[in-house]
Design a protein around this motif. Sequence first.
Motif, mmCIF file in Angstrom:
data_model
loop_
_atom_site.group_PDB
_atom_site.id
_atom_site.type_symbol
_atom_site.label_atom_id
_atom_site.label_comp_id
_atom_site.label_asym_id
_atom_site.label_seq_id
_atom_site.Cartn_x
_atom_site.Cartn_y
_atom_site.Cartn_z
ATOM 1 N N THR A 1 -5.734 4.345 -0.744
ATOM 2 C CA THR A 1 -4.564 4.518 -1.605
ATOM 3 C C THR A 1 -3.306 4.667 -0.764
ATOM 4 O O THR A 1 -3.115 5.663 -0.072
ATOM 5 N N HIS A 2 -2.462 3.669 -0.811
ATOM 6 C CA HIS A 2 -1.230 3.640 -0.015
ATOM 7 C C HIS A 2 -0.161 4.522 -0.653
ATOM 8 O O HIS A 2 -0.160 4.748 -1.865
ATOM 9 N N THR A 3 0.754 5.002 0.169
ATOM 10 C CA THR A 3 1.831 5.871 -0.338
ATOM 11 C C THR A 3 2.663 5.184 -1.417
ATOM 12 O O THR A 3 3.140 5.838 -2.344
ATOM 13 N N SER A 4 2.830 3.875 -1.309
ATOM 14 C CA SER A 4 3.643 3.153 -2.293
ATOM 15 C C SER A 4 3.036 3.245 -3.690
ATOM 16 O O SER A 4 3.762 3.322 -4.685
ATOM 17 N N GLY B 1 -12.484 -6.994 4.993
ATOM 18 C CA GLY B 1 -11.895 -7.290 3.687
ATOM 19 C C GLY B 1 -11.237 -6.085 3.033
ATOM 20 O O GLY B 1 -11.166 -6.005 1.800
ATOM 21 N N ILE B 2 -10.717 -5.163 3.846
ATOM 22 C CA ILE B 2 -10.146 -3.925 3.319
ATOM 23 C C ILE B 2 -8.976 -4.199 2.375
ATOM 24 O O ILE B 2 -8.767 -3.486 1.391
ATOM 25 N N GLY B 3 -8.205 -5.227 2.676
ATOM 26 C CA GLY B 3 -7.013 -5.514 1.895
ATOM 27 C C GLY B 3 -7.248 -5.617 0.403
ATOM 28 O O GLY B 3 -6.433 -5.138 -0.405
ATOM 29 N N GLU B 4 -8.358 -6.213 0.010
ATOM 30 C CA GLU B 4 -8.620 -6.422 -1.424
ATOM 31 C C GLU B 4 -8.966 -5.126 -2.151
ATOM 32 O O GLU B 4 -8.915 -5.065 -3.383
ATOM 33 N N TYR B 5 -9.280 -4.070 -1.412
ATOM 34 C CA TYR B 5 -9.650 -2.793 -2.031
ATOM 35 C C TYR B 5 -8.490 -1.792 -2.063
ATOM 36 O O TYR B 5 -8.634 -0.707 -2.617
ATOM 37 N N LEU B 6 -7.367 -2.151 -1.459
ATOM 38 C CA LEU B 6 -6.242 -1.226 -1.374
ATOM 39 C C LEU B 6 -5.533 -1.051 -2.713
ATOM 40 O O LEU B 6 -5.366 -2.010 -3.473
ATOM 41 N N LEU C 1 -1.994 -0.514 -3.858
ATOM 42 C CA LEU C 1 -0.635 -0.624 -3.352
ATOM 43 C C LEU C 1 0.361 -0.587 -4.496
ATOM 44 O O LEU C 1 0.040 -0.976 -5.625
ATOM 45 N N GLY C 2 1.580 -0.146 -4.206
ATOM 46 C CA GLY C 2 2.643 -0.230 -5.189
ATOM 47 C C GLY C 2 2.946 -1.684 -5.485
ATOM 48 O O GLY C 2 2.629 -2.583 -4.690
ATOM 49 N N LYS C 3 3.580 -1.943 -6.615
ATOM 50 C CA LYS C 3 3.844 -3.323 -7.033
ATOM 51 C C LYS C 3 4.682 -4.077 -6.008
ATOM 52 O O LYS C 3 4.406 -5.241 -5.692
ATOM 53 N N GLY C 4 5.713 -3.421 -5.491
ATOM 54 C CA GLY C 4 6.562 -4.078 -4.512
ATOM 55 C C GLY C 4 5.816 -4.398 -3.232
ATOM 56 O O GLY C 4 5.963 -5.495 -2.673
ATOM 57 N N GLU C 5 5.017 -3.448 -2.756
ATOM 58 C CA GLU C 5 4.255 -3.638 -1.523
ATOM 59 C C GLU C 5 3.219 -4.734 -1.693
ATOM 60 O O GLU C 5 3.031 -5.584 -0.814
ATOM 61 N N ALA C 6 2.542 -4.727 -2.834
ATOM 62 C CA ALA C 6 1.533 -5.750 -3.100
ATOM 63 C C ALA C 6 2.173 -7.128 -3.210
ATOM 64 O O ALA C 6 1.624 -8.132 -2.733
ATOM 65 N N ARG D 1 -1.171 -6.549 1.457
ATOM 66 C CA ARG D 1 -2.622 -6.565 1.705
ATOM 67 C C ARG D 1 -2.981 -7.258 3.021
ATOM 68 O O ARG D 1 -4.103 -7.122 3.506
ATOM 69 N N GLU D 2 -2.036 -8.015 3.576
ATOM 70 C CA GLU D 2 -2.274 -8.674 4.863
ATOM 71 C C GLU D 2 -1.428 -8.073 5.977
ATOM 72 O O GLU D 2 -1.501 -8.528 7.112
ATOM 73 N N ARG D 3 -0.601 -7.054 5.651
ATOM 74 C CA ARG D 3 0.311 -6.513 6.648
ATOM 75 C C ARG D 3 -0.441 -5.705 7.705
ATOM 76 O O ARG D 3 -1.249 -4.842 7.402
ATOM 77 N N THR D 4 -0.141 -6.009 8.958
ATOM 78 C CA THR D 4 -0.851 -5.387 10.084
ATOM 79 C C THR D 4 -0.810 -3.869 10.033
ATOM 80 O O THR D 4 -1.841 -3.200 10.191
ATOM 81 N N SER D 5 0.360 -3.303 9.803
ATOM 82 C CA SER D 5 0.498 -1.843 9.833
ATOM 83 C C SER D 5 -0.307 -1.185 8.724
ATOM 84 O O SER D 5 -0.958 -0.146 8.934
ATOM 85 N N ILE D 6 -0.291 -1.769 7.538
ATOM 86 C CA ILE D 6 -1.024 -1.194 6.397
ATOM 87 C C ILE D 6 -2.529 -1.283 6.622
ATOM 88 O O ILE D 6 -3.272 -0.329 6.360
ATOM 89 N N LEU D 7 -2.991 -2.416 7.138
ATOM 90 C CA LEU D 7 -4.431 -2.581 7.393
ATOM 91 C C LEU D 7 -4.907 -1.637 8.494
ATOM 92 O O LEU D 7 -5.983 -1.038 8.392
ATOM 93 N N ALA D 8 -4.109 -1.494 9.542
ATOM 94 C CA ALA D 8 -4.488 -0.591 10.641
ATOM 95 C C ALA D 8 -4.529 0.853 10.156
ATOM 96 O O ALA D 8 -5.458 1.609 10.478
#
Length: 241
Positions: free
Chosen positions: A35-38, A103-108, A110-115, A120-127
């Motif tokens: 669960t991302h902060t966004s 495949g972590i990106g598909e399970y995140l 994210l806020g609407k803007g971030e998504a 889901r492919e952004r390096t910083s978010i995936l790391a």
Amino acid sequence: MSEMLNKHRLHALQKLSTKLGVQFGNVNLLHQALTHTSYANECKHTTMLHNERLEFLGDAVLDVVVSEYLFRQFPNLPEGELTKARAVVVCEPTLARCSAELGIGEYLFLGKGEAGSGGRERTSILADAFEAIIGAIYLDNGFENTATFVLKQLQTDLSLLARGEYVKDYKTLLQEVVQKNTDSKIIYEIIDETGPDHHKVFKVAVHVNGKQLGSGQGKSKKEAEQHAAKQALIELKVIND
């Protein structure tokens, strides 16, 4: 947070647990790690927990696991070289790649803007998510199981270290080589930028005393500079291609 875990979400988390090779007693921890902060910020009417605290914990656990591995695997390496080797493995691009491979990106969440902007492919978010998952595994499964997970995911990178390929900070190495002559000067110059703002590719040239010795490209200026420095070191015959 438990009310968020409907049947669809539980099924998704169970599927991911299988990919991770980890069984969670408290699946809410895995959900929080994803669960991302966004997303949490868009749910202000709830007590939604996001993954930053788990990321903090996972980062520390990751450092310990890799540090212990290197300490035991390379008994003759001095502290400086161990630190350099750890930095090669415990870095954002490596963690993001591991995350993407799972495949972590598909399970995140994210806020609407971030998504909508490729989050889901952004390096910083995936790391960050990868580190948060490590934190969740540690809390739920303990240190030994977490270490097993980490070493399995980083197996490819650790095998490179075992072959002695741990000197990857080419900018520092180039600086050390050039500084042997105190009059020498290194300048990195961006010579091209392509792609949209959220997915840019940078091309950088490196000049030593006004002469271009190498160029490289990457998804960040730092990555491009590293590739340019490597080409300069090859040109100077410091390293082999």
